[in-house]
Structures are given as C-alpha cells and as structure tokens.
Write a protein that holds these residues in place. Sequence first.
Motif, PDB file in Angstrom:
ATOM      1  N   TRP A 178       0.839  -1.187   0.000  1.00  0.00           N
ATOM      2  CA  TRP A 178       0.000   0.000   0.000  1.00  0.00           C
ATOM      3  C   TRP A 178       0.880   1.245   0.000  1.00  0.00           C
ATOM      4  O   TRP A 178       2.091   1.151   0.055  1.00  0.00           O
ATOM      5  N   GLY A 179       0.249   2.428  -0.079  1.00  0.00           N
ATOM      6  CA  GLY A 179       0.985   3.682   0.021  1.00  0.00           C
ATOM      7  C   GLY A 179       1.235   4.403  -1.284  1.00  0.00           C
ATOM      8  O   GLY A 179       2.089   5.292  -1.333  1.00  0.00           O
ATOM      9  N   ALA A 180       0.518   4.077  -2.343  1.00  0.00           N
ATOM     10  CA  ALA A 180       0.700   4.800  -3.606  1.00  0.00           C
ATOM     11  C   ALA A 180       0.092   6.190  -3.519  1.00  0.00           C
ATOM     12  O   ALA A 180      -0.895   6.423  -2.811  1.00  0.00           O
ATOM     13  N   ASP A 181       0.705   7.142  -4.242  1.00  0.00           N
ATOM     14  CA  ASP A 181       0.192   8.520  -4.358  1.00  0.00           C
ATOM     15  C   ASP A 181      -0.010   9.188  -2.998  1.00  0.00           C
ATOM     16  O   ASP A 181      -0.941   9.976  -2.801  1.00  0.00           O
ATOM     17  N   THR A 182       0.887   8.891  -2.070  1.00  0.00           N
ATOM     18  CA  THR A 182       0.767   9.430  -0.711  1.00  0.00           C
ATOM     19  C   THR A 182       2.007  10.202  -0.297  1.00  0.00           C
ATOM     20  O   THR A 182       1.898  11.280   0.298  1.00  0.00           O
ATOM     21  N   PHE A 183       3.196   9.672  -0.608  1.00  0.00           N
ATOM     22  CA  PHE A 183       4.441  10.225  -0.082  1.00  0.00           C
ATOM     23  C   PHE A 183       5.269  10.892  -1.178  1.00  0.00           C
ATOM     24  O   PHE A 183       5.222  10.490  -2.339  1.00  0.00           O
ATOM     25  N   ASP A 191       0.457  -1.944  16.738  1.00  0.00           N
ATOM     26  CA  ASP A 191       0.658  -2.298  15.336  1.00  0.00           C
ATOM     27  C   ASP A 191       0.191  -1.210  14.371  1.00  0.00           C
ATOM     28  O   ASP A 191      -0.166  -1.486  13.228  1.00  0.00           O
ATOM     29  N   LYS A 192       0.192   0.036  14.843  1.00  0.00           N
ATOM     30  CA  LYS A 192      -0.004   1.167  13.949  1.00  0.00           C
ATOM     31  C   LYS A 192       1.322   1.469  13.258  1.00  0.00           C
ATOM     32  O   LYS A 192       2.397   1.302  13.837  1.00  0.00           O
ATOM     33  N   ILE A 193       1.243   1.939  12.012  1.00  0.00           N
ATOM     34  CA  ILE A 193       2.431   2.196  11.209  1.00  0.00           C
ATOM     35  C   ILE A 193       2.649   3.701  11.105  1.00  0.00           C
ATOM     36  O   ILE A 193       1.784   4.430  10.610  1.00  0.00           O
ATOM     37  N   GLN A 200       7.467  17.064   4.744  1.00  0.00           N
ATOM     38  CA  GLN A 200       7.677  17.636   6.072  1.00  0.00           C
ATOM     39  C   GLN A 200       6.548  17.221   7.025  1.00  0.00           C
ATOM     40  O   GLN A 200       6.048  18.031   7.828  1.00  0.00           O
ATOM     41  N   GLN A 201       6.205  15.939   6.964  1.00  0.00           N
ATOM     42  CA  GLN A 201       5.095  15.453   7.768  1.00  0.00           C
ATOM     43  C   GLN A 201       5.395  14.070   8.340  1.00  0.00           C
ATOM     44  O   GLN A 201       6.277  13.350   7.867  1.00  0.00           O
ATOM     45  N   VAL A 202       4.617  13.723   9.359  1.00  0.00           N
ATOM     46  CA  VAL A 202       4.656  12.396   9.973  1.00  0.00           C
ATOM     47  C   VAL A 202       3.236  11.840   9.929  1.00  0.00           C
ATOM     48  O   VAL A 202       2.278  12.533  10.299  1.00  0.00           O
ATOM     49  N   PHE A 203       3.103  10.589   9.486  1.00  0.00           N
ATOM     50  CA  PHE A 203       1.797   9.970   9.303  1.00  0.00           C
ATOM     51  C   PHE A 203       1.644   8.753  10.220  1.00  0.00           C
ATOM     52  O   PHE A 203       2.609   8.041  10.487  1.00  0.00           O
ATOM     53  N   ARG A 204       0.401   8.520  10.634  1.00  0.00           N
ATOM     54  CA  ARG A 204       0.061   7.255  11.291  1.00  0.00           C
ATOM     55  C   ARG A 204      -0.997   6.545  10.451  1.00  0.00           C
ATOM     56  O   ARG A 204      -1.982   7.155  10.036  1.00  0.00           O
ATOM     57  N   PHE A 205      -0.743   5.238  10.217  1.00  0.00           N
ATOM     58  CA  PHE A 205      -1.653   4.416   9.431  1.00  0.00           C
ATOM     59  C   PHE A 205      -2.106   3.214  10.250  1.00  0.00           C
ATOM     60  O   PHE A 205      -1.410   2.767  11.174  1.00  0.00           O
ATOM     61  N   SER A 206      -3.247   2.670   9.873  1.00  0.00           N
ATOM     62  CA  SER A 206      -3.649   1.389  10.425  1.00  0.00           C
ATOM     63  C   SER A 206      -2.726   0.304   9.887  1.00  0.00           C
ATOM     64  O   SER A 206      -1.936   0.529   8.950  1.00  0.00           O
ATOM     65  N   HIS A 207      -2.825  -0.872  10.449  1.00  0.00           N
ATOM     66  CA  HIS A 207      -2.011  -2.009  10.002  1.00  0.00           C
ATOM     67  C   HIS A 207      -2.228  -2.290   8.522  1.00  0.00           C
ATOM     68  O   HIS A 207      -1.322  -2.755   7.822  1.00  0.00           O
ATOM     69  N   VAL A 218      -2.081  12.847  10.736  1.00  0.00           N
ATOM     70  CA  VAL A 218      -0.983  13.529  10.043  1.00  0.00           C
ATOM     71  C   VAL A 218      -0.467  14.649  10.939  1.00  0.00           C
ATOM     72  O   VAL A 218      -1.253  15.479  11.412  1.00  0.00           O
ATOM     73  N   LEU A 219       0.835  14.681  11.162  1.00  0.00           N
ATOM     74  CA  LEU A 219       1.475  15.757  11.912  1.00  0.00           C
ATOM     75  C   LEU A 219       2.278  16.619  10.944  1.00  0.00           C
ATOM     76  O   LEU A 219       2.937  16.116  10.041  1.00  0.00           O
ATOM     77  N   GLY A 220       2.247  17.932  11.155  1.00  0.00           N
ATOM     78  CA  GLY A 220       2.997  18.851  10.319  1.00  0.00           C
ATOM     79  C   GLY A 220       2.165  19.418   9.183  1.00  0.00           C
ATOM     80  O   GLY A 220       1.105  18.897   8.835  1.00  0.00           O
ATOM     81  N   GLU A 221       2.684  20.489   8.601  1.00  0.00           N
ATOM     82  CA  GLU A 221       2.032  21.153   7.478  1.00  0.00           C
ATOM     83  C   GLU A 221       2.743  20.776   6.191  1.00  0.00           C
ATOM     84  O   GLU A 221       3.960  20.911   6.081  1.00  0.00           O
ATOM     85  N   ARG A 222       1.972  20.309   5.227  1.00  0.00           N
ATOM     86  CA  ARG A 222       2.561  19.778   4.006  1.00  0.00           C
ATOM     87  C   ARG A 222       3.474  20.778   3.304  1.00  0.00           C
ATOM     88  O   ARG A 222       3.064  21.896   2.965  1.00  0.00           O
ATOM     89  N   GLY A 223       4.731  20.369   3.112  1.00  0.00           N
ATOM     90  CA  GLY A 223       5.690  21.145   2.347  1.00  0.00           C
ATOM     91  C   GLY A 223       6.240  22.367   3.045  1.00  0.00           C
ATOM     92  O   GLY A 223       7.020  23.110   2.445  1.00  0.00           O
ATOM     93  N   VAL A 224       5.874  22.589   4.314  1.00  0.00           N
ATOM     94  CA  VAL A 224       6.304  23.799   5.023  1.00  0.00           C
ATOM     95  C   VAL A 224       7.213  23.401   6.181  1.00  0.00           C
ATOM     96  O   VAL A 224       6.798  22.689   7.094  1.00  0.00           O
ATOM     97  N   ALA A 225       8.463  23.845   6.118  1.00  0.00           N
ATOM     98  CA  ALA A 225       9.431  23.509   7.165  1.00  0.00           C
ATOM     99  C   ALA A 225       9.342  24.501   8.316  1.00  0.00           C
ATOM    100  O   ALA A 225       8.955  25.658   8.146  1.00  0.00           O
ATOM    101  N   GLY A 226       9.726  24.042   9.503  1.00  0.00           N
ATOM    102  CA  GLY A 226       9.764  24.900  10.679  1.00  0.00           C
ATOM    103  C   GLY A 226      10.275  24.110  11.866  1.00  0.00           C
ATOM    104  O   GLY A 226      10.549  22.909  11.762  1.00  0.00           O
ATOM    105  N   ASP A 227      10.416  24.776  12.998  1.00  0.00           N
ATOM    106  CA  ASP A 227      10.953  24.107  14.171  1.00  0.00           C
ATOM    107  C   ASP A 227      10.066  24.298  15.395  1.00  0.00           C
ATOM    108  O   ASP A 227      10.530  24.322  16.531  1.00  0.00           O
ATOM    109  N   ASP A 228       8.754  24.431  15.148  1.00  0.00           N
ATOM    110  CA  ASP A 228       7.816  24.577  16.255  1.00  0.00           C
ATOM    111  C   ASP A 228       6.968  23.315  16.369  1.00  0.00           C
ATOM    112  O   ASP A 228       7.275  22.288  15.776  1.00  0.00           O
ATOM    113  N   GLY A 229       5.871  23.377  17.111  1.00  0.00           N
ATOM    114  CA  GLY A 229       5.050  22.202  17.347  1.00  0.00           C
ATOM    115  C   GLY A 229       4.176  21.795  16.188  1.00  0.00           C
ATOM    116  O   GLY A 229       3.571  20.712  16.220  1.00  0.00           O
ATOM    117  N   GLN A 230       4.099  22.618  15.145  1.00  0.00           N
ATOM    118  CA  GLN A 230       3.260  22.308  13.988  1.00  0.00           C
ATOM    119  C   GLN A 230       4.064  22.052  12.719  1.00  0.00           C
ATOM    120  O   GLN A 230       3.478  21.810  11.661  1.00  0.00           O
TER     121      GLN A 230
END
Length: 321
Positions: free
Chosen positions: A95-100, A112-114, A122-129, A136-148
């Motif tokens: 799985w995982g096409a057209d996502t990353f 067993d979450k992935i 610039q994001q972190v994802f959690r998926f089911s097994h 989804v953590l972070g804002e797509r394509g936007v770098a930074g050093d804060d909590g978002q």
Amino acid sequence: MRGLTIIASALALAACSGGRGGREEAPEVVVDESWPDLPDSAVFGEPMAVDVDSHGHIFILHRSGHDDTDGEGAETISELTVFMLAANGKLLGKWGADTFAAPHGLSVDEDDKIWITDTGRQQVFRFSHEGSEELVLGERGVAGDDGQHFGGPVDVAFSQGRVLVSDGLSNNRIAVFDRSGNFLEQWGGVTQPRGIAADGERVYVADAGANVRVFSPSGEMQDEIGADRSGKPFAVKPVGSGYILVIEGRDRQDRPGAIGRIYRPDGELERVFDAGVDHRTANSIGQDVAVGRDGSVYLVDSGTGRVVKFELAAAGVADED
C-alpha cells in the motif's frame, strides 16, 4: 519484551562461546540468501526503512521514483511504497501509492499502527495495520521548528505513551507528541539525529554527527555510546536487557558501509560485525535495521536496493574453521 530478553541471553552465550568480545574485528554476517521470496513484479526501488510488528510481519518502506523537489511542490510517488512480508519472506500486501513525496522512516508501535516520516512533505503519518491513514502531523511542504512543523523528520519511536520524532535533516532536535498528535516539548543535545528507539528506561538516538546519545524518558542526556570508535550511526535498536544494536552507514571518512556494533548495558562494546551485503560494489549503506522477537535481523541497504536477513546471535562471531 520476553522475546528480546531471550535474544540478549543468546548474545551473551555467543560471546562466551567464540565471539570476539569487545575487540575491533569485523566478521561478516551470514545472510539468508533465500529471503525475501518475492515475485518479480515486487521491486524495492530505494528501500529506506524496516520494522516488525507483534505478529512477526516485516514492513518495508521504499521510495522508488521519488521527486527530489523540496517543499509543497514535490510530486507524490505513484508506486506502492509499503510492503508487508511474512517471516518467510513471502509478500502479504502492499500500500501507500500517491501518498508520499520522500518517505524516510517507518516504525510500528505497540498497537501495530504504522508511523511513516516524509522529509519531502515535512510530515509524519500514522496508518492502520492495513494502510488506512489515521493521523498527520505537520504542514505539508512547510518547514519549521515549532510544534506544527518539521525540518526533515527521519524516524519515530515510542516511550511511555508518547511519540518521539527524530527531526534531523535541518532541525537538530527530538520533537515529542502525545498519541493524539498534540505537541508536548522538544529536546536538544543532538547534532544529526537519525534513527531513534526506546526501551522502558532509556531513549536512544543514532546521531550521525557523533555517536549514540542516550536520554532519560523525560529528555535528560544520560550517556554517549561509541564516541571513541563509531563511524556515523544511522540506526539503533534495543535488543533486551539493556543491550543495543547500532548500524553505521558511513565511517568517519564518509565512505559507505554497513558496520554493526552490539553494546552492553554499561556502554562497552560487546562485538562488531561487517553487515555489508554486497562487496561487489562500494555503495552498500546500512540505512535502517529491525530485530524480530526470534532474533532475526532485517537490514536495509539503500545503496544496493536490498533488505537482507541474518541472525543476531551469530553476528560478530567469527568462523574458527
């Protein structure tokens, strides 16, 4: 943890029965050449990460065809990027096409979450097994050093109900979240954080700029492991009873390689082994590692496009014949 305790006991027995202890010798590992057993249509491309779930399934992340463009304009990969294999190497699912855009790290939590990091998005994802997106953590394509925002998130670990993100390509920090994705705090004390892992008492960060940094679960620096001998550690995994396995992807001269080191709870070197899986080329790079409960090691060699399997108890034990 019972399986990991058994692994640590096997390591101690192997060291007493012919291993090289802490001597700087590097016997080659014996790779299981029958693993994986994949159809011709299943090609890893550029493998980046590996982990094992509670059922013994092996998850492999690859990024064949990824776009090198940084930021919001990066194209997503059309190929299926996550493979799930059985212990015998048979392909169970993809799985995982057209996502990353530029997936980098993959970690499996206690449920067993992935969790997958993407340095392009610039994001972190959690998926089911099974691969359904849940968080989804972070804002797509936007770098930074804060909590978002992140600045190149590379790996994820889990400690005392929290999610620890090694945010290390441009931010030299560990970002800490709760399981719902709420930002809690960040830790410093690292220069090039790559792989991150935790056991019940300590958090380990493979700092490619130096060594393995050891933190308390609350983020206090406790120790540095391998400062006098390591190259550039890319991955670290606890293997039970305070032992850790470290994979170095490059040496101090920045040459590629795949050297494995097993350290004791007191930080002393137990043994070292050559985990380079293709000596016909100079491109072998130990990118990531996972350890199953049965003591099987799964090593990602991104330089040669392979993921290999060998046994931890025998790694670093030289053949006397």
